[in-house]
Motif scaffolding. Structure first.
Motif, PDB file in Angstrom:
ATOM      1  N   THR B 239       0.899  -1.264   0.028  1.00  0.00           N
ATOM      2  CA  THR B 239       0.028  -0.199   0.024  1.00  0.00           C
ATOM      3  C   THR B 239       0.741   1.233  -0.056  1.00  0.00           C
ATOM      4  N   ARG B 240       1.887   1.202   0.742  1.00  0.00           N
ATOM      5  CA  ARG B 240       2.565   2.327   0.784  1.00  0.00           C
ATOM      6  C   ARG B 240       3.407   2.557  -0.647  1.00  0.00           C
ATOM      7  N   GLU B 241       3.865   1.501  -1.212  1.00  0.00           N
ATOM      8  CA  GLU B 241       4.526   1.772  -2.357  1.00  0.00           C
ATOM      9  C   GLU B 241       3.465   2.135  -3.387  1.00  0.00           C
ATOM     10  N   TYR B 242       2.453   1.770  -3.463  1.00  0.00           N
ATOM     11  CA  TYR B 242       1.090   2.002  -4.291  1.00  0.00           C
ATOM     12  C   TYR B 242       0.879   3.609  -4.224  1.00  0.00           C
ATOM     13  N   MET B 243       0.736   4.084  -2.785  1.00  0.00           N
ATOM     14  CA  MET B 243       0.447   5.711  -2.654  1.00  0.00           C
ATOM     15  C   MET B 243       1.630   6.376  -2.852  1.00  0.00           C
ATOM     16  N   GLU B 244       2.817   5.939  -2.924  1.00  0.00           N
ATOM     17  CA  GLU B 244       4.097   6.560  -3.118  1.00  0.00           C
ATOM     18  C   GLU B 244       4.007   6.801  -4.738  1.00  0.00           C
ATOM     19  N   SER B 245       3.678   5.757  -5.561  1.00  0.00           N
ATOM     20  CA  SER B 245       3.584   5.867  -7.044  1.00  0.00           C
ATOM     21  C   SER B 245       2.727   6.522  -7.425  1.00  0.00           C
ATOM     22  N   MET B 246       1.550   6.508  -6.694  1.00  0.00           N
ATOM     23  CA  MET B 246       0.588   7.469  -7.118  1.00  0.00           C
ATOM     24  C   MET B 246       0.872   9.010  -7.025  1.00  0.00           C
ATOM     25  N   TRP B 247       1.580   9.451  -6.123  1.00  0.00           N
ATOM     26  CA  TRP B 247       1.710  10.669  -5.968  1.00  0.00           C
ATOM     27  C   TRP B 247       3.009  11.048  -6.999  1.00  0.00           C
ATOM     28  N   GLU B 248       3.908  10.125  -7.185  1.00  0.00           N
ATOM     29  CA  GLU B 248       5.065  10.358  -7.984  1.00  0.00           C
ATOM     30  C   GLU B 248       4.546  10.689  -9.418  1.00  0.00           C
ATOM     31  N   ILE B 249       3.641   9.995 -10.016  1.00  0.00           N
ATOM     32  CA  ILE B 249       3.084  10.100 -10.944  1.00  0.00           C
ATOM     33  C   ILE B 249       2.440  11.517 -11.369  1.00  0.00           C
ATOM     34  N   GLU B 250       1.693  11.944 -10.300  1.00  0.00           N
ATOM     35  CA  GLU B 250       1.244  13.382 -10.471  1.00  0.00           C
ATOM     36  C   GLU B 250       2.366  14.208 -10.171  1.00  0.00           C
ATOM     37  N   GLY B 251       3.060  14.275  -9.340  1.00  0.00           N
ATOM     38  CA  GLY B 251       4.279  15.121  -8.979  1.00  0.00           C
ATOM     39  C   GLY B 251       5.075  15.238 -10.372  1.00  0.00           C
ATOM     40  N   GLY B 252       5.402  13.926 -10.644  1.00  0.00           N
ATOM     41  CA  GLY B 252       6.458  13.683 -11.885  1.00  0.00           C
ATOM     42  C   GLY B 252       5.937  14.702 -12.967  1.00  0.00           C
ATOM     43  N   GLY B 253       4.650  14.461 -13.188  1.00  0.00           N
ATOM     44  CA  GLY B 253       4.183  15.214 -14.388  1.00  0.00           C
ATOM     45  C   GLY B 253       4.293  16.787 -14.236  1.00  0.00           C
ATOM     46  N   LEU B 254       4.045  17.201 -12.891  1.00  0.00           N
ATOM     47  CA  LEU B 254       4.338  18.798 -12.653  1.00  0.00           C
ATOM     48  C   LEU B 254       5.650  19.092 -13.126  1.00  0.00           C
ATOM     49  N   ILE B 255       6.621  18.133 -12.747  1.00  0.00           N
ATOM     50  CA  ILE B 255       8.069  18.639 -12.801  1.00  0.00           C
ATOM     51  C   ILE B 255       8.452  18.758 -14.256  1.00  0.00           C
ATOM     52  N   GLU B 256       7.806  17.852 -14.892  1.00  0.00           N
ATOM     53  CA  GLU B 256       8.153  17.838 -16.418  1.00  0.00           C
ATOM     54  C   GLU B 256       7.623  19.023 -17.151  1.00  0.00           C
ATOM     55  N   GLN B 257       6.347  19.589 -16.600  1.00  0.00           N
ATOM     56  CA  GLN B 257       5.858  20.607 -17.179  1.00  0.00           C
ATOM     57  C   GLN B 257       6.641  21.956 -16.916  1.00  0.00           C
TER      58      GLN B 257
END
Lengths: 539, 264, 264
Positions: B239-257
């Motif tokens: 669950t921890r891994e999953y939650m982290e990956s979920m945030w990472e995707i959103e955060g990663g997107g922002l960084i890329e932008q």
């Protein structure tokens, strides 16, 4: 895409044409006559393996078998002639016949043909009934010596010389005595006979027969080396292209055109073939004579001959017997085309249109019938339908091929039928088809018989049996005339027309064709009498 | 506790060996909005299809309102009507050429034929946030993805269900439309007491709509609990891994932008 | 563009042909069954296409042929397409043994030569137009079923159709729902069956099934080919060609339409 569509269209057109011409089999095998080989090629249909019991029970089947198997007597254009029997005597009471056999007849396996084979063949055919051979009148067959046979009859049988002696195929005893199921006997041994031809090859699927000459034939060496019978779909074309030397299966109109063309010789003779309407007497109203007479009055036979058959036939005679026959009697009841008279007869018989639907009724049932016809008689059927509609009888036409029509009629699974058959000439024993089952003498090939309930008349039965015993020809003629009067009055069948047969051939190759008087054996109408292959001349 | 849907030891194998569901046990409370989360291919859709009856479990059983549900063919119409399913793809679930009214007519006909009380289409559309009689005449092909999904929802409401299972029903929508769907779910839950089981990857959804979470990993439930606990103090490592990956995707997107916005 | 013209022309041809079939008694110069004219006349103002061997007016026969040939073609195609489609959808809907049985039955009908089916039918049937239609339908449905079954099995997995399954819709509901998916294939099959039936009809009359006296193009073609003088002189121009042209034009027009449906 366009290409695909075009292909599709082309394919459809081809299918349309192909279906219409109805399964055209294009196996035109080219048989070229070698310099030395005299090959005669004629058209034929596939009639099964030409041994005694395996060949088709239709007349032409018998014919193919007769090329291989000889009989005691035979017929040519002038009538009866000796064949295996060089001469014969009959006792004064007409009951014991003595046949003296030729001494030089041999089977094609080299064994001589003797009196023992004759006795054996008669006994075998009696033990294993055959559709073409009727032997009830025979009491006993005895061999007096190697070349003399004595046949004793239970009662006098007028047509004995032609219809029995001229019909029973003589089979080699040494081969057939071990055959238990002759219907399944189709090995090369089954076609060993003493006749002018021997079977070289039979192609079961293509229906091609190749016969070779029997050079040792006792009657004379055949003038041809080979006879090839093939089932060409289009005989006219095959003849014109030189793929055939003689063609039988031509339409009358085609033959006339060939004759006018002058390249081929065309001969025309009595077909000994009759087209007639069959009644199923299990249907109550068909048993009323007036009904059958009304139908006959309603049919314009002359118009059928003119229009439907385009003059390839001659008009049927109410007395059934062919007008060319020596047994024909003219002064029988005649039925000129007269629809008013037909209506009158039906009215009198109580068959009136009670519910005003245009169809007459009888006992609360409309006069509506299924009319079974062979698929080559659709024109006749259309005309019949109109003629009968005019007098208030409705028919629904059902067309099938000859084999199916034959078997439906034989099993009595029909109401009204229009079909035809050969075996129509020669001795008046052919009238046996109208004799009831009580008559135990005389017979006609089963292919002409009908199933279900048949017409019967005690007077007819009695006269028929009597005339078969009558040996004075003039007296017999009177009795046969009387039978024709009964038939014309009672109409157990409606005789529509008799076919003429025609042969078109290349006279520059082979000639000597003749029409056999009264047909070979029991009246198989033909020009392909096996003697033609011996007596004819090759050019 | 009032249990609406219960899975007891569900196993599902495809082709005899690939295990998709592994001894899944879960209980869905009446009146709640539960979420089913986990990685793609983890068996979420299969589990939903087993609940609806479109798929047959290899072993185990599904209890609905305390009685066992068989395959689709074995279920009563009432069971089918009470347990509604919203498909993931709003473009595939509705016939393009149909009108909204004919889409909504289908469940109406089914219910009236079988004598079940149904919600009038107009009312269902209002609940789904698509008011106005004119809307009934619109063709499906003229609607946006969000509108289509709300038509799907309205269609589900007509049979007056107890539970709606929604399989990633917002995955193909933009954030705004997804949020709107979330609000509607919440409202239906509060006003009509309708229960939901939602399969989602959407973090917004998890925080704002859901009250209970099941975590499915490799065909097994690895964690289940109230939203706050699972999101804040996940007990299972996955669950921890999953939650982290979920945030990472959103955060990663922002960084890329951001990266894109930087001058070269 | 040209495709559109072809399509329009095809529709125009088919509709014209159907209306000729419907209204031929008003334009036919004589009763087609009347054979009282002099046989084998060349074309004249009294007989635009001359007369046949029996003395029928050929133009009247050709016009009468429109009704029976087209009726047989359309009715036979309608029945076989309907049976084939329903059985195909039943395969997809019921699956399992129903599917197996129908597939086996279809294979049986495809393997068994048509002639066997026909002979079987000929023994039982009374001759007539209805039986021609039934006989053609009897050996045609299997091909329709095979093609449509494949389409149905894909279609039934679509989400919009699964919704109907979830509501326990009957096979008819599913068929109606699937109609839009199946329609192009069904229309194509229908048209192919039509053209096939138009060609088959004449053959059947000679198997004891159809009415051999029914005035159809097939019968005209057959009698023309039976006439020994057909190719000497110009008789084929007015005797054989017109019915062949009618069959070909009908079949080609239908295939153009079928092609367009297939592409749709």
């Amino acid at each position: 895409m366009k290409k695909r569509l075009l292909c599709f269209i082309a394919a459809l057109m081809i299918i349309t044409a192909a279906l219409s011409i109805a399964a055209c089999s294009n196996n035109k095998t080219q048989y070229t006559a070698g310099q030395a080989e005299k090959v005669l090629r004629i058209d034929e249909e596939n009639l099964g393996y030409p041994s005694v019991y395996t060949v088709s029970s239709r007349g032409r089947g018998y014919l193919l078998m007769s090329f291989i198997f000889d009989t005691l007597t035979w017929k040519d254009e002038n009538g009866i002639i000796p064949l295996l029997a060089e001469k014969w005597d009959v006792s004064s009471d007409q009951k014991v016949w003595t046949f003296h056999l030729v001494k030089n007849a041999k089977f094609t396996d080299g064994k001589p043909l003797t009196a023992a084979d004759v006795k054996f063949s008669f006994d075998y055919l009696k033990a294993h009934p055959h559709p073409w051979v009727y032997l009830n009148m025979i009491d006993e067959v005895k061999t007096l010596d190697d070349y003399t046979v004595e046949i004793a009859l239970k009662q006098v049988y007028a047509p004995f010389v032609t219809d029995v002696a001229g019909n029973v195929p003589i089979m080699p005893k040494h081969i057939w005595e071990s055959v238990k199921e002759p219907e399944k006997f189709n090995t090369p041994e089954a076609v060993i006979g003493s006749g002018p031809l021997k079977l070289a090859k039979y192609d079961k699927d293509g229906g091609t027969y190749i016969y070779e000459a029997n050079k040792d034939y006792f009657y004379g060496k055949p003038v041809i080396d080979k006879l090839i019978l093939s089932s060409n779909q289009n005989s006219l074309q095959a003849l014109e292209n030189g793929e055939l030397d003689a063609a039988l299966r031509l339409k009358y109109g085609e033959a006339i055109k060939l004759k006018e063309g002058g390249k081929f010789k065309v001969i025309e003779g009595p077909g000994l073939w009759v087209a007639r309407v069959y009644f199923n007497f299990d249907i109550p109203e068909f048993n009323q004579r007036e009904f059958r007479q009304a139908l006959y009055y309603a049919l314009n036979r002359q118009e059928i001959v003119d229009k439907a058959t385009r003059n390839s036939t001659i008009i049927g005679n109410p007395g059934h017997i062919h007008p060319d026959s020596e047994w024909y009697f003219k002064d029988v009841k005649q039925y000129e085309f007269d629809p008013e008279k037909a209506k009158q007869l039906l009215d009198d018989a109580g068959m009136k249109d009670t519910n005003a639907d245009g169809i007459r009724d009888y006992n609360g049932k409309a006069l509506e019938y299924e009319f079974l016809v062979t698929d080559d008689k659709v024109n006749e059927a259309e005309m019949t339908k109109n003629y009968l509609a005019a007098i208030g009888i409705k028919i629904n036409v059902k067309a099938m091929d000859q084999t199916n029509v034959d078997s439906l009629i034989k099993e009595g699974k029909f109401q009204l039928a229009l079909s035809g058959h050969g075996s129509f000439g020669g001795d008046p024993v052919l009238l046996a088809r109208f004799a009831s089952k009580n008559v135990t003498v005389g017979s006609t090939p089963t292919v002409t018989a009908q199933g279900g309930r048949n017409w019967s008349s005690a007077r007819f039965d009695q006269l028929f049996a009597e005339q078969l015993k009558q040996t004075d020809k003039a007296k017999r003629y009177e009795q046969v005339a009387e039978l024709q009067k009964i038939i014309a009055e009672e109409l157990p069948t409606l005789t529509l027309y008799y076919k003429k047969i025609i042969l078109a051939y290349n006279q520059n190759k082979f000639d000597g064709w003749f029409f056999t008087k009264d047909g070979v054996a029991i009246a198989v109408p033909t020009v392909e009498n096996k003697l033609v292959f011996v007596r004819g001349h090759w050019k | 506790m009032n249990i609406l849907l219960e899975a007891v030891g569900l196993n599902k194998k495809f082709n005899g060996n690939t295990t998709v569901l592994n001894n899944v046990c879960l209980k869905i409370r009446r009146g709640g909005i539960a979420a089913l989360i986990g990685e793609s291919g983890g068996g979420k859709t299969t589990l939903c299809r087993v609940f609806t009856g479109l798929e047959k479990a290899s072993s185990g059983k599904v209890l609905f309102k305390g009685k066992e549900l068989g395959t689709l063919r074995g279920r009563s119409f009432d069971d089918c009507a009470s347990l509604q399913y919203i498909f993931q793809d709003p473009y595939a679930a509705l016939e393009e050429e149909s009108t909204v009214s004919s889409v909504l007519q289908e469940p109406v006909n089914m219910c009236s034929r079988r004598g079940r009380d149904y919600m009038p289409p107009q009312e269902a559309l209002t609940w789904a946030g698509l008011a106005g009689a004119a809307f009934l005449g619109r063709k499906i092909k003229t609607l946006s993805g969000g509108q289509r999904q709300r038509v799907s929802l309205a269609r589900s409401l007509i049979t007056r269900p107890d539970l709606i299972i929604a399989d990633e029903c917002t995955a193909m929508l933009d954030a705004q439309a997804a949020a709107e769907i979330g609000r509607i779910f919440k409202k239906l839950n509060q006003k009509l007491g309708l229960s939901f089981l939602i399969v989602t990857h959407d973090a917004q959804f998890l925080y704002q709509v859901v009250d209970y979470i099941y975590v499915l990993h490799e065909g097994a439930i690895v964690e289940a609990g109230p939203k706050d606990r699972v999101l804040n103090i996940p007990s299972a490592g996955y669950t921890r891994e999953y939650m982290e990956s979920m945030w990472e995707i959103e955060g990663g997107g922002l960084i890329e932008q951001d990266h894109l916005c930087q001058p070269q | 563009m040209s495709k559109k013209i072809a399509n329009k022309a095809a529709w125009a041809i088919v509709i014209t042909m159907l209306s000729v079939g419907a209204f031929y008694p008003f334009i036919s110069p004589y009763n087609a069954a009347d054979f009282s004219f002099r046989p084998l006349m060349d074309p004249s103002t009294a007989h635009l296409l001359g007369t046949d061997e029996m003395g029928h007016d050929l133009l009247s026969m050709l016009l009468a042929g429109f009704r029976i040939t087209l009726t047989i073609a359309l009715a036979a195609a309608l029945i076989s397409t309907f049976i084939g489609t329903v059985l195909a959808v039943a395969c997809a809907y019921y699956k399992n043994w129903v599917d197996t049985v129908i597939v086996k039955l279809t294979e049986l009908f495809i393997i068994v030569p048509e002639i066997v089916v026909l002979l079987f039918f000929a023994v039982l049937a009374k001759p007539g137009v209805y039986n021609t239609i039934l006989a053609i339908a009897l050996f045609s449905w299997s091909k329709v079923a095979r093609i449509i079954r494949a389409k149905s099995i894909t279609a039934i997995e679509k989400e919009k159709i699964q919704y109907t399954l979830l509501l326990k819709g009957s096979i008819w509901h599913v068929l109606i729902k699937m109609w839009r998916e199946l329609y192009p294939a069904v229309a194509t099959m229908f048209i192919f069956q039509c053209s096939k039936a138009a060609v088959y009809e004449s053959t059947l009359a000679f198997f004891g099934i159809g009415d051999p006296l029914a005035i159809t193009w097939g019968r005209m073609i057959r009698t023309a080919l039976n006439y020994e003088g057909i190719f000497t002189g110009g008789a084929y121009l007015w005797y054989l060609l017109p019915p062949i042209a009618c069959v070909c034009i009908f079949v080609v027009a239908l295939s153009v339409l079928a092609y367009d449906f297939e592409r749709e």
